[in-house]
Design a protein around this motif. Sequence first.
Motif: not given
Length: 600
Positions: A272-279, A341-356
């Motif tokens: 995935w790819i994008g922008f992150t703010d604090k929250y 976490n649910a998006y990562q596991s249910n949708l199979g998005i690679k390492k989506f938890d590292l958005l945090i």
Amino acid sequence: MTDDNKNLYLAIALSILFIVGWNFFYGLPKLHQPREAAQQAQVAANGAQPPGTTVNPIAPSGAATTPAGVATTAAVDRSRQDVLKDSPRVALETPSLAGSINLKGGRIDDVSLKDYRETVAPDSPIIDLLSPSGSPHPFYVETGFVGQPGATTPMPNANTVWTADKAKLTPAEPVTLTYDNGQGLVFRRTLAVDDKYMFTVADSVENKTAAPVTLFPYGLVSRHGKPVTSGYAVLHEGLIGVVGDSGVQEIKYDAIAKEANGTKLMDGTGGWIGFTDKYWAAAVVPDQSQPYKGRFSVTGQDEPKNYQTDILDDAKTVAPGAIGTVTSRVFAGAKEVNTINAYQSNLGIKKFDLLIDWGWFYFITKPLFSVIDYFFKLTGNFGIAILITTILLKGIFFPLANKSYMSMAKMKKVQPQMAAIKERFPDDRAKQQQATMELYKSEKINPVSGCLPMLIQIPIFFSLYKVIFITIEMRQAPFFGWIRDLSAPDPTSIFNLFGLIPFTPPHILAIGAWPIIMGFTMFLQMKMQPEPPDPVQKTMFNWMPVIFTYTLSAFPSGLVIYYSWNNLLTVLQQLLIAKRAGAKIELWDNLGGLFRKKPA
């Protein structure tokens, strides 16, 4: 305690103080710049020159860049609401989101978070995440197709007006947008949304011509102008993504301009790819089974620069009479841990938890949050959950701490023998060390074990700091009394007697009640140890609680509450172990020494 141990404690304390102090003096001034002033400056910058064109998605191999379309230009100082009225829109309404989809360009550019407000005040405005081009802070997501190099076939762009089959997008009713280019290609974009923050976007093209057509699917997140950031080095805010197996890629706004041509290219499958703010965050998520190219980029020499993250899939050829479809996802919302976490596991998005941004101690930080969150669900209060978690951690490490404190207690008991060794060999350090080691061996003392509890607490301390500082669950979470936000500093100050005097002290004097409680508990913990014979060390240890009280006054109150509670539990633990070991409790003598008159 030996001089070596005291030096080690001092080194650790100074290291913590340096890191904490560096964050305080470097990061905090940025955090406390008036948000309104920063926003006004950014609006003024946007008014100085019209927002630039959308940065083009990655060009197909061997070709010139293919435009995704020109961004709309806005009048100077126009409000977000005024800009939203400029184009036809499909309303967006979910339990978590409010806003609209722009039919001009087919962009997701108006998203507000219904569950989050700017301040703790119940009537505070909700958070606006995505905003259209031409508004004070443009931030939007776009998907679609680009044509082959040199192709003249009309393609949808930022000025294309799509037609919609419904007036509102809800979790129960997807919306399909349609655009006919008049030359045999019919583009459709079906948008669906769940009850949280994930959009599913199916872009399709129907080929009604007599020849095959080759197109390149793309997705992008564009941000005009550098947003206001918290300024802390321990938190990443900016361009972010996971492309294939490269691991998480993080580039701050100022750093992307230092890349060659202001661009960083990647390729892989999944991510995935994008922008992150604090929250908050916005990201495009391609098909996890297909290879693609990813890019971070910035354009513009002067402010406001245009920042963009985008993806480009491999070419897709659509035969005559056929329909080609590409499905991607768009995340636009709050970085809630369980949701991510649910998006990562249910949708199979690679390492989506590292958005945090879990930090270096990911293996500690994330489980630590899970424990705190578990106790929060039991008690309904994150502050109490932190206190319970601290007790649990103390229980887990009690055997090690017990062994460590027993060793320290034994070392206190042999202080007279160690002093005698120094008197016996005043000028021979080698013999002093040899005799000391023999004494340790005969008394079964391990001098290193006395340092283990502090060494273990360092990663836990920083992991808890990360949990409190970065997780949105802690944002505006109340404790008791005057603490209405565990992620914010204690709002009181000793310099106005905690609100009794009608005077608002400057930020540099904002030393609240909880930092003072923390300093007192740290003072008690320091007094549990024998007074160092070295005057420099003694002065340093005496001033350490004062320095930490001042420095941590600017840190999240949840962390200060943890530190206070942890110090108190440590004092009680040391008292218990010292009593069981029959060792002298130095606390009483050290406290009494504060009131005894020194000999003239």
